[in-house]
Design an enzyme around this catalytic site. Structure first.
Site, mmCIF file in Angstrom:
data_model
loop_
_atom_site.group_PDB
_atom_site.id
_atom_site.type_symbol
_atom_site.label_atom_id
_atom_site.label_comp_id
_atom_site.label_asym_id
_atom_site.label_seq_id
_atom_site.Cartn_x
_atom_site.Cartn_y
_atom_site.Cartn_z
ATOM 1 N N ASP A 49 -14.269 16.799 -2.709
ATOM 2 C CA ASP A 49 -13.794 15.419 -2.642
ATOM 3 C C ASP A 49 -12.660 15.155 -3.402
ATOM 4 O O ASP A 49 -13.031 14.963 -4.673
ATOM 5 C CB ASP A 49 -14.963 14.453 -2.722
ATOM 6 C CG ASP A 49 -14.473 12.946 -2.192
ATOM 7 O OD1 ASP A 49 -14.662 12.351 -1.241
ATOM 8 O OD2 ASP A 49 -13.818 12.313 -3.056
ATOM 9 N N TYR A 54 -6.055 9.863 -6.683
ATOM 10 C CA TYR A 54 -6.241 10.845 -8.016
ATOM 11 C C TYR A 54 -5.136 11.422 -8.351
ATOM 12 O O TYR A 54 -5.065 12.177 -9.341
ATOM 13 C CB TYR A 54 -7.512 11.659 -7.316
ATOM 14 C CG TYR A 54 -8.780 10.832 -6.933
ATOM 15 C CD1 TYR A 54 -8.956 9.584 -7.150
ATOM 16 C CD2 TYR A 54 -9.745 11.721 -6.407
ATOM 17 C CE1 TYR A 54 -10.133 8.957 -6.568
ATOM 18 C CE2 TYR A 54 -10.907 11.048 -5.985
ATOM 19 C CZ TYR A 54 -11.205 9.764 -6.197
ATOM 20 O OH TYR A 54 -12.074 9.168 -5.485
ATOM 21 N N LYS A 79 -8.330 11.109 0.692
ATOM 22 C CA LYS A 79 -8.373 9.604 1.147
ATOM 23 C C LYS A 79 -7.106 9.073 1.002
ATOM 24 O O LYS A 79 -6.331 9.575 0.186
ATOM 25 C CB LYS A 79 -9.354 8.842 0.116
ATOM 26 C CG LYS A 79 -10.644 9.698 0.090
ATOM 27 C CD LYS A 79 -11.381 8.778 -0.810
ATOM 28 C CE LYS A 79 -12.751 9.525 -1.706
ATOM 29 N NZ LYS A 79 -12.274 10.404 -2.445
#
Length: 280
Positions: A49, A54, A79
């Site tokens: 993930d 990030y 994401k």
């Protein structure tokens, strides 16, 4: 010692499946990501993930390329960044994520936060994400941090329910309202922060349950989430902790243990992250 073959899968509402236990990369520095994720692969993780926010997708991609693991044995999630909710930005940044990851498709792509106060309507963002599935570059579309009203609205407007809703959930914050709303739509729950961002480690009740089961507090908290049916992806750069987190698949908590852990819920006082309605 558990391995990739022993990780159960969860059936999603689009006919695909997802490994129930994965490896999270939140707060892993970009310069360390390839090494850490590579180590996770060696230990047995196959579900990774990451997120645009990030800034470590490139490191994940390097680890994937170096692993030699067939692509169809991996499950990679990313994401959408909060600054990229406009439909054109969804498509553009998704392609950039694929490029950074070195992949021709993603298994799962999520709207990271609903941003209900943003100028961009999250319904339009959701339509753009589901369009990626129709284009063949994305296997499954989901959301993260969506409250019941957000879920109801996108499903009513588009007829498409997310395959997952990634929400904060752990023994101090069960987040049952968002969880139950997700399940009502046939949306699986992914629990981020399943260890309470470290807040659980000194809890005496969890320590008692752990001692009774011959396990660690982390293993007990993760097992509780797995037995609820949640998908979890703990993060650690420590190889021993990585193995420990993966070794939650060969024991089971009793009904009494589960009830005891359920009783630790603090409601909103247990929430560690921001409330989704306060962003955007």
């Amino acid at each position: 010692m558990s391995d990739a073959a022993s990780v159960p899968t969860v059936a999603l509402n689009d006919g695909t499946t997802i490994p129930q236990l994965g490896f999270g990369t939140f707060q892993i520095p970009p310069e360390d990501t390839a090494e850490v994720v590579g180590r996770a692969f060696e230990i047995g993780y196959r579900h990774i993930d990451t997120a645009q926010m990030y800034r470590n997708e490139e490191g994940v991609g390097r680890a994937v390329a170096a692993s030699g693991i067939p692509r169809d044995e991996l499950y990679i999630t990313s994401k959408l960044n909060n600054s990229s909710h406009a439909p054109d930005d969804v498509r553009r940044t998704f392609e950039q994520s694929l490029e950074r990851l070195g992949l021709d498709h993603l298994d799962l792509f999520l709207i990271h936060w609903p941003l209900p106060n943003s100028e961009v309507d999250y319904v339009d963002t959701w339509r753009a994400v589901t369009d990626l599935v129709a284009d063949g570059r994305l296997r499954s579309a989901g959301v993260s941090n969506f409250e019941p009203a957000h879920l109801d609205r996108i499903v009513e407007a588009t007829g498409a329910a997310p395959v997952v809703n990634q929400i904060e959930a752990h023994p101090y914050f069960r987040n049952d309202v968002a969880r139950e709303a997700s399940l009502r739509h046939g949306t699986a729950v992914q629990a981020w922060g399943p260890l309470g961002q470290g807040a659980l480690f000194d809890d005496p009740t969890l320590a008692e349950v752990a001692e009774r089961n011959g396990r660690t507090v982390a293993q007990v908290a993760l097992r509780w989430a797995l037995q609820r049916g949640d998908i979890v992806f703990p993060k650690s750069s420590n190889p021993d902790r990585m193995r420990e987190n993966l070794d939650t698949l060969d024991f089971e908590l009793s009904d009494d243990d589960v009830a005891t852990i359920d009783g630790l819920d603090r409601g909103e006082d247990g929430r560690g992250g921001p409330h989704p309605d306060q962003l955007g």
